[in-house]
Scaffold this active site. Structure first.
Site, PDB file in Angstrom:
ATOM      1  N   GLN A 158       0.827  -1.200   0.000  1.00 23.20           N
ATOM      2  CA  GLN A 158       0.000   0.000   0.000  1.00 23.20           C
ATOM      3  C   GLN A 158       0.860   1.248   0.000  1.00 23.20           C
ATOM      4  OE1 GLN A 158      -1.212   0.402   4.622  1.00 23.20           O
ATOM      5  NE2 GLN A 158      -1.744  -1.584   3.699  1.00 23.20           N
ATOM      6  N   HIS A 166       0.419   5.736   1.085  1.00 17.06           N
ATOM      7  CA  HIS A 166      -0.404   6.822   1.607  1.00 17.06           C
ATOM      8  C   HIS A 166      -0.080   8.114   0.871  1.00 17.06           C
ATOM      9  CE1 HIS A 166      -1.283   3.996   4.742  1.00 17.06           C
ATOM     10  NE2 HIS A 166      -0.061   4.045   5.237  1.00 17.06           N
ATOM     11  N   GLU A 171       4.139   8.272   8.477  1.00 10.35           N
ATOM     12  CA  GLU A 171       4.089   7.423   9.664  1.00 10.35           C
ATOM     13  C   GLU A 171       5.465   6.855   9.969  1.00 10.35           C
ATOM     14  OE1 GLU A 171       1.190   4.598   8.379  1.00 10.35           O
ATOM     15  OE2 GLU A 171       2.630   3.361   7.304  1.00 10.35           O
ATOM     16  N   HIS A 231       4.859   0.313   0.902  1.00 11.25           N
ATOM     17  CA  HIS A 231       5.250  -0.440   2.084  1.00 11.25           C
ATOM     18  C   HIS A 231       4.234  -1.534   2.385  1.00 11.25           C
ATOM     19  CE1 HIS A 231       2.550   2.764   3.529  1.00 11.25           C
ATOM     20  NE2 HIS A 231       2.175   1.898   4.453  1.00 11.25           N
ATOM     21  N   ARG A 276      -4.528   0.792  -1.582  1.00  7.97           N
ATOM     22  CA  ARG A 276      -4.062  -0.590  -1.673  1.00  7.97           C
ATOM     23  C   ARG A 276      -3.589  -0.868  -3.090  1.00  7.97           C
ATOM     24  NH1 ARG A 276      -8.643  -3.141  -0.070  1.00  7.97           N
ATOM     25  NH2 ARG A 276      -8.203  -2.691   2.108  1.00  7.97           N
TER      26      ARG A 276
END
Length: 321
Positions: free
Chosen positions: A96, A98, A115, A173, A193
Site C-alpha cells: 500500500q 499513503h 508514519e 510499504h 491498496r
C-alpha cells in the site's frame, strides 16, 4: 490536570492475530485483533479515558472540554495531528501507499499520512517491504501490478525488535507476517491498496485496489530511513533514544532501569506507550499504574513526571516548527 490512562479502539482486519488480546491483555473479544488505536481522535476509531473523573469520555470530548492539555505546539493544526496504534500482523498486510496532505485534501477531503514503525516484537526471519529496490517507471509499476510481479521490485527488509522505519507519504510499504509494531502516524485513515496477494475479503470477493491513485502518489525511487537502529543515550535511571521526528510528531524511547524523570512543559502533551515491562507514572496530581501494552496521556504543562519500575516506553509529543 491529571495523567490519564487510555482505552483503545480495536480493528479485526483479516490479517490480524491474537497477541494484543492474549499477550498484551487488551480487553477485546474479536476473533482477530489486528490493531488497537491507542491514542486516537479519528472518527473511524476513537480511544477513551479509562478511570478517574473523565472515565469513558472520548479523547475528542476530553480535548474539547480541556484544550489546554494539548499544548501550544498543537494549536497550529486544524485537528489533533497524531494517531498511535499497536499492530499485530499474523499474515502480511497489503502492499500500500499513503498520499501527501496536498493530494489527500484535494481528492479525499482528509489529511495524508506520514508514519513511522517501531518494531516491538517479531518472529525470527520476519520481514517487511519498504520502498522500491531500484528506480522504476510508472509504466513498469503498472505492468507489475497487473501481472502480479510487483514484489520483485520492492525492497524487502528483515526486522528485529527495536528497529525503526520512517515512512514518508508516497513510500510503498507492507508489514510482513509475524511482526508486532507500534505505529505513530498522522491522524488519517487514507490508504491506497496496491496489491493484496489475491486474497478475498470477508464478503468472499477480492479486496478493492486503488491503482490509479497509487500511481499518482507513489515514489518510485528507493527510500531512505529503512531499519535504523536508534542511538541510545544514558540518562539517570535508564536511557533514551530519539526514534523519529517530523512536523506532526516526535517519538522517543525511554528504557527505565529503576526510575527516570521527565519534564512535560507547556509546549506539548506527552503520551507513553509501554512496549515492555510495568511500573508507575507519578505526576503532581496523581499516580497511574501501567503494564505492557498500556498507553497514558500526560497533559501539557504537567511539569515533573517520575516513571518507576522496569520498562520500555515509546513517548510521543509535538515539537515546534
Amino acid at each position: 490536570m491529571k495523567i490519564e490512562k487510555l482505552t483503545p479502539a480495536f480493528k479485526d482486519y483479516l490479517w490480524g492475530g491474537t497477541k494484543l488480546r492474549d499477550v498484551y491483555r487488551k480487553p477485546c473479544d474479536f476473533d482477530k485483533v489486528a490493531e488497537s488505536w491507542e491514542l486516537s481522535t479519528h472518527p473511524a476509531g476513537e480511544s477513551r479515558i479509562s478511570g478517574g473523573e473523565f472515565d469513558g469520555m472520548t479523547l475528542n470530548e476530553y480535548f474539547k472540554a480541556h484544550p489546554e492539555v494539548l499544548g501550544e505546539n498543537v494549536r497550529r493544526f486544524d485537528n489533533f495531528p497524531v494517531l498511535i496504534k499497536l499492530i499485530d500482523a499474523k499474515s502480511p498486510l497489503s502492499i500500500q501507499v499513503h498520499p501527501s496532505d496536498e493530494y489527500a485534501l484535494e481528492h479525499e477531503h482528509e489529511y495524508g499520512k506520514t508514519e513511522m514503525w517501531y518494531i516491538v516484537d517479531c518472529d525470527p526471519g520476519a520481514s517487511l517491504y519498504f520502498g522500491v529496490n531500484r528506480a522504476i517507471t510508472p509504466e513498469e509499476f503498472r505492468k507489475r501490478i497487473e501481472d502480479n510481479t510487483v514484489e520483485e521490485v520492492l525492497n524487502r527488509a528483515q526486522v528485529h525488535p527495536g528497529d525503526v522505519f520512517f515512512i514518508e507519504a508516497g513510500t510503498l510499504h507492507a508489514i510482513g507476517a509475524g511482526i508486532l509494531i507500534c505505529e505513530i502516524q498522522q491522524n488519517s485513515n487514507c490508504t491506497y491498496r496496491v496489491y493484496d496477494y489475491g486474497r478475498l475479503g470477508a464478503d468472499g470477493k477480492p479486496r478493492e485496489l486503488h491503482i490509479e491513485k497509487a500511481l499518482a502518489v507513489s515514489k518510485l525511487t528507493p527510500a531512505e530511513g529503512a531499519g535504523a537502529v536508534p542511538e541510545e543515550k544514558a540518562i539517570s535511571g535508564g536511557s533514551a533514544a530519539r526514534l523519529g521526528q517530523c512536523k506532526y510528531f516526535t517519538t522517543d524511547r525511554y528504557t527505565v532501569d529503576s526510575e527516570i524523570c521527565l519534564d512535560v512543559g507547556g509546549c506539548s502533551f506527552m503520551s507513553l506507550t509501554a512496549v515492555k515491562g510495568s511500573g508507575q507514572i507519578i505526576g503532581p496530581e496523581n499516580t497511574v499504574e501501567f503494564a505492557t501494552g498500556d498507553t497514558v496521556f500526560i497533559p501539557a504543562d504537567t511539569g515533573a513526571v517520575t516513571v518507576k519500575g522496569k520498562s520500555a516506553l515509546v513517548a510521543v509529543s509535538v515539537k515546534g516548527e
